[in-house]
Design a protein around this motif. Sequence first.
Motif, PDB file in Angstrom:
ATOM      1  N   MET A   1       0.842  -1.174   0.000  1.00 37.78           N
ATOM      2  CA  MET A   1       0.000   0.000   0.000  1.00 37.78           C
ATOM      3  C   MET A   1       0.890   1.240   0.000  1.00 37.78           C
ATOM      4  O   MET A   1       1.889   1.307   0.705  1.00 37.78           O
ATOM      5  N   ALA A   2       0.500   2.221  -0.773  1.00 38.05           N
ATOM      6  CA  ALA A   2       1.247   3.479  -0.844  1.00 38.05           C
ATOM      7  C   ALA A   2       1.048   4.281   0.440  1.00 38.05           C
ATOM      8  O   ALA A   2       0.035   4.161   1.114  1.00 38.05           O
ATOM      9  N   ALA A   3       2.048   5.093   0.749  1.00 43.18           N
ATOM     10  CA  ALA A   3       1.943   5.966   1.915  1.00 43.18           C
ATOM     11  C   ALA A   3       0.871   7.020   1.670  1.00 43.18           C
ATOM     12  O   ALA A   3       0.639   7.437   0.539  1.00 43.18           O
ATOM     13  N   ARG A   4       0.242   7.422   2.730  1.00 41.49           N
ATOM     14  CA  ARG A   4      -0.777   8.479   2.657  1.00 41.49           C
ATOM     15  C   ARG A   4      -0.417   9.560   3.665  1.00 41.49           C
ATOM     16  O   ARG A   4       0.099   9.269   4.740  1.00 41.49           O
ATOM     17  N   ILE A   5      -0.708  10.787   3.304  1.00 43.19           N
ATOM     18  CA  ILE A   5      -0.450  11.915   4.192  1.00 43.19           C
ATOM     19  C   ILE A   5      -1.780  12.558   4.529  1.00 43.19           C
ATOM     20  O   ILE A   5      -2.571  12.885   3.635  1.00 43.19           O
ATOM     21  N   ILE A   6      -2.016  12.743   5.825  1.00 44.86           N
ATOM     22  CA  ILE A   6      -3.205  13.443   6.297  1.00 44.86           C
ATOM     23  C   ILE A   6      -2.711  14.667   7.054  1.00 44.86           C
ATOM     24  O   ILE A   6      -1.927  14.538   8.001  1.00 44.86           O
ATOM     25  N   ALA A   7      -3.135  15.839   6.648  1.00 38.94           N
ATOM     26  CA  ALA A   7      -2.731  17.072   7.321  1.00 38.94           C
ATOM     27  C   ALA A   7      -3.935  17.656   8.055  1.00 38.94           C
ATOM     28  O   ALA A   7      -5.036  17.707   7.520  1.00 38.94           O
ATOM     29  N   VAL A   8      -3.704  18.081   9.290  1.00 40.46           N
ATOM     30  CA  VAL A   8      -4.744  18.733  10.081  1.00 40.46           C
ATOM     31  C   VAL A   8      -4.216  20.123  10.400  1.00 40.46           C
ATOM     32  O   VAL A   8      -3.186  20.261  11.053  1.00 40.46           O
ATOM     33  N   GLY A   9      -4.896  21.132   9.923  1.00 39.76           N
ATOM     34  CA  GLY A   9      -4.411  22.492  10.143  1.00 39.76           C
ATOM     35  C   GLY A   9      -5.532  23.507  10.274  1.00 39.76           C
ATOM     36  O   GLY A   9      -6.645  23.293   9.786  1.00 39.76           O
ATOM     37  N   ASN A  10      -5.234  24.575  10.937  1.00 41.44           N
ATOM     38  CA  ASN A  10      -6.143  25.698  11.116  1.00 41.44           C
ATOM     39  C   ASN A  10      -5.328  26.807  11.757  1.00 41.44           C
ATOM     40  O   ASN A  10      -4.473  26.544  12.595  1.00 41.44           O
ATOM     41  N   GLN A  11      -5.580  28.046  11.383  1.00 41.44           N
ATOM     42  CA  GLN A  11      -4.836  29.154  11.973  1.00 41.44           C
ATOM     43  C   GLN A  11      -5.254  29.435  13.399  1.00 41.44           C
ATOM     44  O   GLN A  11      -4.465  29.913  14.202  1.00 41.44           O
ATOM     45  N   LYS A  12      -6.507  29.144  13.715  1.00 39.15           N
ATOM     46  CA  LYS A  12      -7.035  29.472  15.032  1.00 39.15           C
ATOM     47  C   LYS A  12      -6.493  28.506  16.083  1.00 39.15           C
ATOM     48  O   LYS A  12      -6.482  27.303  15.893  1.00 39.15           O
ATOM     49  N   GLY A  13      -6.046  29.052  17.172  1.00 37.32           N
ATOM     50  CA  GLY A  13      -5.632  28.215  18.294  1.00 37.32           C
ATOM     51  C   GLY A  13      -6.854  27.672  19.025  1.00 37.32           C
ATOM     52  O   GLY A  13      -7.921  28.278  19.019  1.00 37.32           O
TER      53      GLY A  13
ATOM     54  N   SER B   1      -8.658  25.058  18.353  1.00 36.00           N
ATOM     55  CA  SER B   1      -9.719  24.519  17.497  1.00 36.00           C
ATOM     56  C   SER B   1      -9.754  22.989  17.498  1.00 36.00           C
ATOM     57  O   SER B   1     -10.576  22.394  16.813  1.00 36.00           O
ATOM     58  N   GLY B   2      -8.859  22.332  18.243  1.00 33.96           N
ATOM     59  CA  GLY B   2      -8.885  20.879  18.368  1.00 33.96           C
ATOM     60  C   GLY B   2      -7.968  20.137  17.419  1.00 33.96           C
ATOM     61  O   GLY B   2      -8.131  18.932  17.221  1.00 33.96           O
ATOM     62  N   LYS B   3      -6.996  20.825  16.832  1.00 35.83           N
ATOM     63  CA  LYS B   3      -6.102  20.188  15.858  1.00 35.83           C
ATOM     64  C   LYS B   3      -5.322  19.028  16.481  1.00 35.83           C
ATOM     65  O   LYS B   3      -5.248  17.950  15.896  1.00 35.83           O
ATOM     66  N   THR B   4      -4.750  19.234  17.639  1.00 34.97           N
ATOM     67  CA  THR B   4      -3.962  18.185  18.275  1.00 34.97           C
ATOM     68  C   THR B   4      -4.849  17.024  18.701  1.00 34.97           C
ATOM     69  O   THR B   4      -4.477  15.859  18.522  1.00 34.97           O
ATOM     70  N   THR B   5      -6.000  17.318  19.232  1.00 28.03           N
ATOM     71  CA  THR B   5      -6.918  16.256  19.657  1.00 28.03           C
ATOM     72  C   THR B   5      -7.334  15.395  18.477  1.00 28.03           C
ATOM     73  O   THR B   5      -7.314  14.156  18.550  1.00 28.03           O
ATOM     74  N   VAL B   6      -7.695  16.027  17.365  1.00 29.43           N
ATOM     75  CA  VAL B   6      -8.091  15.279  16.168  1.00 29.43           C
ATOM     76  C   VAL B   6      -6.908  14.467  15.638  1.00 29.43           C
ATOM     77  O   VAL B   6      -7.043  13.280  15.308  1.00 29.43           O
ATOM     78  N   THR B   7      -5.739  15.084  15.576  1.00 33.26           N
ATOM     79  CA  THR B   7      -4.554  14.413  15.059  1.00 33.26           C
ATOM     80  C   THR B   7      -4.197  13.182  15.880  1.00 33.26           C
ATOM     81  O   THR B   7      -3.963  12.099  15.333  1.00 33.26           O
ATOM     82  N   MET B   8      -4.148  13.328  17.188  1.00 36.14           N
ATOM     83  CA  MET B   8      -3.766  12.208  18.039  1.00 36.14           C
ATOM     84  C   MET B   8      -4.829  11.112  18.041  1.00 36.14           C
ATOM     85  O   MET B   8      -4.497   9.920  18.095  1.00 36.14           O
ATOM     86  N   SER B   9      -6.081  11.487  17.960  1.00 35.86           N
ATOM     87  CA  SER B   9      -7.158  10.490  17.887  1.00 35.86           C
ATOM     88  C   SER B   9      -7.074   9.696  16.590  1.00 35.86           C
ATOM     89  O   SER B   9      -7.183   8.462  16.591  1.00 35.86           O
ATOM     90  N   LEU B  10      -6.890  10.402  15.475  1.00 34.46           N
ATOM     91  CA  LEU B  10      -6.737   9.720  14.182  1.00 34.46           C
ATOM     92  C   LEU B  10      -5.502   8.816  14.176  1.00 34.46           C
ATOM     93  O   LEU B  10      -5.563   7.666  13.729  1.00 34.46           O
ATOM     94  N   ALA B  11      -4.391   9.335  14.660  1.00 38.31           N
ATOM     95  CA  ALA B  11      -3.149   8.556  14.670  1.00 38.31           C
ATOM     96  C   ALA B  11      -3.311   7.292  15.509  1.00 38.31           C
ATOM     97  O   ALA B  11      -2.893   6.208  15.099  1.00 38.31           O
ATOM     98  N   GLY B  12      -3.916   7.427  16.681  1.00 35.81           N
ATOM     99  CA  GLY B  12      -4.116   6.268  17.544  1.00 35.81           C
ATOM    100  C   GLY B  12      -5.032   5.240  16.907  1.00 35.81           C
ATOM    101  O   GLY B  12      -4.777   4.036  16.976  1.00 35.81           O
TER     102      GLY B  12
END
Length: 68
Positions: A1-13, A15-26
């Motif tokens: 399977m090819a590698a996939r990149i998922i980016a989570v970003g937003n300028q606003k502090g 907004s839950g970027k880290t929570t979403v990222t860590m939940s998806l990663a886990g």
Amino acid sequence: MAARIIAVGNQKGGSGKTTVTMSLAGAIAGKGHKVLVVDADPQGTASQWAGSASEDKPFPASVISLAT
């Protein structure tokens, strides 16, 4: 399977970027896939969260920090 990149970003502090990222990663790592989280936030919250996991149950994804 090819590698996939998922980016989570937003300028606003707070907004839950880290929570979403860590939940998806886990969840994705829990399915048996190799996952790398690149923590580009100067606060390094994702790295702190992964580092605070217990030794008997470590965070299932690899996390690296770009913070200096």
